[in-house]
Scaffold this active site. Structure first.
Site, PDB file in Angstrom:
ATOM      1  N   HIS A 119       1.170  -1.150   0.089  1.00  0.00           N
ATOM      2  CA  HIS A 119       0.156  -0.026  -0.021  1.00  0.00           C
ATOM      3  C   HIS A 119       0.873   1.250   0.164  1.00  0.00           C
ATOM      4  O   HIS A 119       1.794   1.399   0.911  1.00  0.00           O
ATOM      5  CB  HIS A 119      -0.779   0.074   1.140  1.00  0.00           C
ATOM      6  CG  HIS A 119      -1.648  -1.159   1.469  1.00  0.00           C
ATOM      7  ND1 HIS A 119      -2.802  -1.439   0.423  1.00  0.00           N
ATOM      8  CD2 HIS A 119      -1.665  -2.159   2.241  1.00  0.00           C
ATOM      9  CE1 HIS A 119      -3.247  -2.809   0.857  1.00  0.00           C
ATOM     10  NE2 HIS A 119      -2.779  -3.307   1.742  1.00  0.00           N
ATOM     11  N   ALA A 121      -7.892 -10.258   6.915  1.00  0.00           N
ATOM     12  CA  ALA A 121      -6.492 -10.134   7.566  1.00  0.00           C
ATOM     13  C   ALA A 121      -6.331  -8.495   7.774  1.00  0.00           C
ATOM     14  O   ALA A 121      -5.851  -7.965   8.667  1.00  0.00           O
ATOM     15  CB  ALA A 121      -5.640 -10.589   6.501  1.00  0.00           C
ATOM     16  N   GLU A 122      -6.426  -7.723   6.756  1.00  0.00           N
ATOM     17  CA  GLU A 122      -6.062  -6.222   6.766  1.00  0.00           C
ATOM     18  C   GLU A 122      -6.797  -5.696   7.914  1.00  0.00           C
ATOM     19  O   GLU A 122      -6.289  -4.847   8.721  1.00  0.00           O
ATOM     20  CB  GLU A 122      -6.391  -5.587   5.449  1.00  0.00           C
ATOM     21  CG  GLU A 122      -5.290  -6.037   4.275  1.00  0.00           C
ATOM     22  CD  GLU A 122      -4.486  -4.935   3.813  1.00  0.00           C
ATOM     23  OE1 GLU A 122      -4.186  -3.890   4.792  1.00  0.00           O
ATOM     24  OE2 GLU A 122      -3.521  -5.359   3.084  1.00  0.00           O
ATOM     25  N   ALA A 123      -8.252  -6.001   7.910  1.00  0.00           N
ATOM     26  CA  ALA A 123      -9.150  -5.267   9.025  1.00  0.00           C
ATOM     27  C   ALA A 123      -8.689  -5.635  10.225  1.00  0.00           C
ATOM     28  O   ALA A 123      -8.448  -4.730  11.119  1.00  0.00           O
ATOM     29  CB  ALA A 123     -10.619  -5.844   8.564  1.00  0.00           C
TER      30      ALA A 123
END
Lengths: 157, 157, 157, 157
Positions: free
Chosen positions: C81, D55-57
């Site tokens: 990102h 996973a990101e959350a």
């Protein structure tokens, strides 16, 4: 191996494997490696770990120069191994920045070998990597000269 | 360096850096490395590329044994560099399978060093990796003996 | 939302977020997304998980088409990102193959937004990913029509 | 869907997919998801992008809490998809810190489903991820209340 030779100061592990730098700048770092037994795994092809070592080394040098010779530390490497390269072949390596931020840099590194036939795009991609680096770490006293030494050596290459 | 010594046959790049294997099995591969100049970058700490080389090497060996000595190839490495390890320190390495499928295996590799103080969990994590490997590649004729040689050498360790 | 609409058959999660496909082929998959609240995290910028979802979706579709509509499964995603994109902005996405092998494919996915000023290269890179996919998995009976349905729907887009 | 419901404030994309939080703390974030059509790809198994979104959350929430509700941004996700989960099954998710530094945090996220048989370790690992996050980004004026709102909502869960 002369411990005071420029390549030795820049990156010992790479030097021991026989890697030769071609270009060292804030926007591009490149070089090449003839695959000897030292670079191969038991099936006589390029060791994935040597590809990864080249990726970390080139990206770290590039990010260091791009940061104005601050201290940078790799925090993540993601490398895809795409095609094998055999004992005796020459592998070319190139690294360039994907993103240069104040704290975080991301560099891409590509390794390839030349196709046997003279086609326009005669590159066979061996591996492709992304290296994430954190910039601006404090420099401990016992290595406070490292940035200037690197700068001097790189300028002479 | 004796080119016929077991460690040399198993993994030359690791051997050159001074890595010593402790355990080699289908469920666990481990060893340790005393950090000399050969393993460090200009700021006298463990070179990220050497961490990556150890990760690829241990995971490939483990996956090879777990596949019954088929030919395996690393296709991806993801490594996080968490803490530095300095020149002269000892780094310990351990690898174990996360997932062993017919075609694809994923192995975790952890590098750590011991805390100065004797606390229960006296590990300082240096890096942590995941290696994705593809199993069952064809074995070219000129290296058809590699699997048996590896099997023989590993059994003697 | 019409469950029989083409986009719904191709990729429900993407459709729910409002993603619109522009191109779907064996060498390029692209589209765009206007960022609504559904796509954002609490600081009103694009949720990293939505970037990752787009990357997995586009790469899987491209690899599926490139494999001749075999069943493909993503085995690894690595996403960086790089820059935020804010609520209300439009994000563009493009995916293309890095390596297309019999068993393993690697696809790159790039998300970007347009710079406010009309400069030649007016792309601000939001994220960049590599997706590794395994091709040729068996297709269970209860979904044996999925490949043909996908082929039909994609051809009508 | 009530835009003022706690789950909606915490993570809209997750809420839309039907994810339910079980635990939210500085050392562990967990929850579960029943797989509906919204979470699946054309072969009626969990969409790899939904795994990545979870996973990101979870990692971002955990790192945010661990940083004392500073603003954190994911900079890299590496996710391995290991086993499929089918339409109608329940997937459990858990995230915990691998490394919590001042600037950089690394969180692991594991998704699994329960084995049909009651064996001691009745987990089938569906995916395993590492998320690298950068902490302490400046908070723009228009979202200056986001940290307090998150803190209030999470404390009520």
């Amino acid at each position: 191996m002369d411990p005071k030779s420029p390549e030795f100061i820049i990156d010992q592990p790479l030097k021991i494997l026989g890697f030769v730098f071609d270009e060292l700048s804030a926007t591009r770092v490149s070089g090449h490696l003839t695959l000897t037994e030292k670079c191969c795994q038991p099936f006589k092809v390029l060791h994935g770990g040597v590809s990864a070592l080249i990726a970390e080394a080139l990206a770290s040098l590039g990010a260091g120069i791009a940061s104005g010779f601050k201290r940078v530390a790799g925090i993540h490497l993601s490398i895809h191994h795409l095609r094998p390269a055999a004992l005796g072949e020459i592998v070319f390596a190139e690294s360039f920045p994907v993103s240069v931020g104040k704290n975080i840099q991301v560099w891409e590194v590509r390794l390839w070998k030349a196709k046997k036939t003279e086609t326009p795009d005669n590159k066979i991609m061996v591996s492709t990597s992304r290296v994430t680096l954190f910039c601006g770490l404090p420099i401990p006293d016992h290595v406070k000269d490292a940035p200037d030494e690197l700068k001097k050596v790189i300028s002479k290459l």
